[in-house]
Design an enzyme around this catalytic site. Structure first.
Site, short mmCIF file in Angstrom:
data_model
loop_
_atom_site.label_atom_id
_atom_site.label_comp_id
_atom_site.label_asym_id
_atom_site.label_seq_id
_atom_site.Cartn_x
_atom_site.Cartn_y
_atom_site.Cartn_z
N SER A 150 31.91 26.09 59.53
CA SER A 150 31.70 24.66 59.22
C SER A 150 32.97 23.88 59.54
CB SER A 150 31.33 24.49 57.75
OG SER A 150 30.14 25.21 57.48
N ARG A 207 30.84 37.65 60.05
CA ARG A 207 31.04 37.21 61.43
C ARG A 207 31.96 38.15 62.19
NH1 ARG A 207 33.51 31.69 60.11
NH2 ARG A 207 34.29 33.08 58.49
N HIS A 264 24.48 29.76 60.39
CA HIS A 264 23.79 29.87 59.10
C HIS A 264 22.27 29.95 59.33
CE1 HIS A 264 27.38 27.42 57.47
NE2 HIS A 264 27.51 28.63 56.95
N LYS A 274 37.73 24.88 48.18
CA LYS A 274 37.49 23.92 49.27
C LYS A 274 37.21 22.51 48.75
CE LYS A 274 35.50 27.35 52.39
NZ LYS A 274 34.26 27.88 52.97
#
Ligand code: COA
Length: 167
Positions: free
Chosen positions: A128, A90, A17, A41
């Site tokens: 994460s 990504r 990030h 989430k």
């Protein structure tokens, strides 16, 4: 003034990030790192904890601001006077979901552009969740998160796990 919003859960922020934030800060006059709610989430870190971690590693970037918001991303972007959403890609596997989100946001807010930045190859596997899993199982976070917040991340992940076990 060209303002961009970089949204995410940042639960917690990683070096991947941070790389996007640094690069975006060279392209825009102002970058607002916005901690938002991803309804799919369950976060480990409270919003204010995530904000504090990001602020601690943002030291020498004068045109970067950190903020929290609960609601629709495009409403937030407008409220901030921005016209661009930055997202990191990504791998090809990110594309479908990100494409869908970008199209949905364009449908409801055609005046707002989503700009994709390729994640640095070094961090293309990082997330994460990987950071939390390594912290929980005693793996090293060296090079994955900024050094100055590494121990706080480990402590919080373990504390969170202990709390879940007691339930
Ligand atoms: N380096 C390392 N990891 C990265 C990365 C990078 N450059 N870019 C993304 N990631 C990781 C993130 O850490 C995240 O990991 P996790 O799944 O383990 O938490 C994962 O890739 C997915 O990132 P992202 O797609 O950005 O999801 P997010 O949960 O971080 O953010 C929101 C999603 C908050 C932006 C989105 O849910 C949102 O806009 N919410 C607001 C409500 C809204 O407007 N919804 C309607 C949209 S149409």
């Amino acid at each position: 003034m060209k303002i961009a919003v970089y949204p995410g859960s940042f639960d917690p922020i990683t070096n991947g990030h941070l790389d996007i934030i640094k690069r975006a800060s060279k392209v825009f006059d102002k970058v607002i790192v916005s901690i938002l709610v991803n309804s799919s989430k369950t976060p480990c870190f409270e919003m204010e904890e995530r904000r504090a971690l990001i602020e601690r590693v943002m030291g020498d970037l004068p045109n970067v601001e950190v903020d929290c918001f609960e609601g629709l991303l495009v409403n937030y972007v407008r409220k901030k006077g921005a016209h661009v959403i930055i997202k990191g890609l990504r791998a090809i596997s990110d594309f479908e979901y990100e494409f869908q989100m970008a199209l949905a946001n364009t449908k409801i807010a055609p005046d707002i552009e989503t700009l994709f930045m390729m994640t640095n190859q070094e961090y293309s596997y990082l997330s994460s969740s990987i950071v939390k899993e390594l912290a929980s199982l005693g793996g090293s976070l060296e090079g994955l998160v900024p050094d100055e917040i590494m121990q706080d991340i480990i402590d919080k992940v373990r504390e969170h796990e202990e709390r879940l076990k007691k339930r």
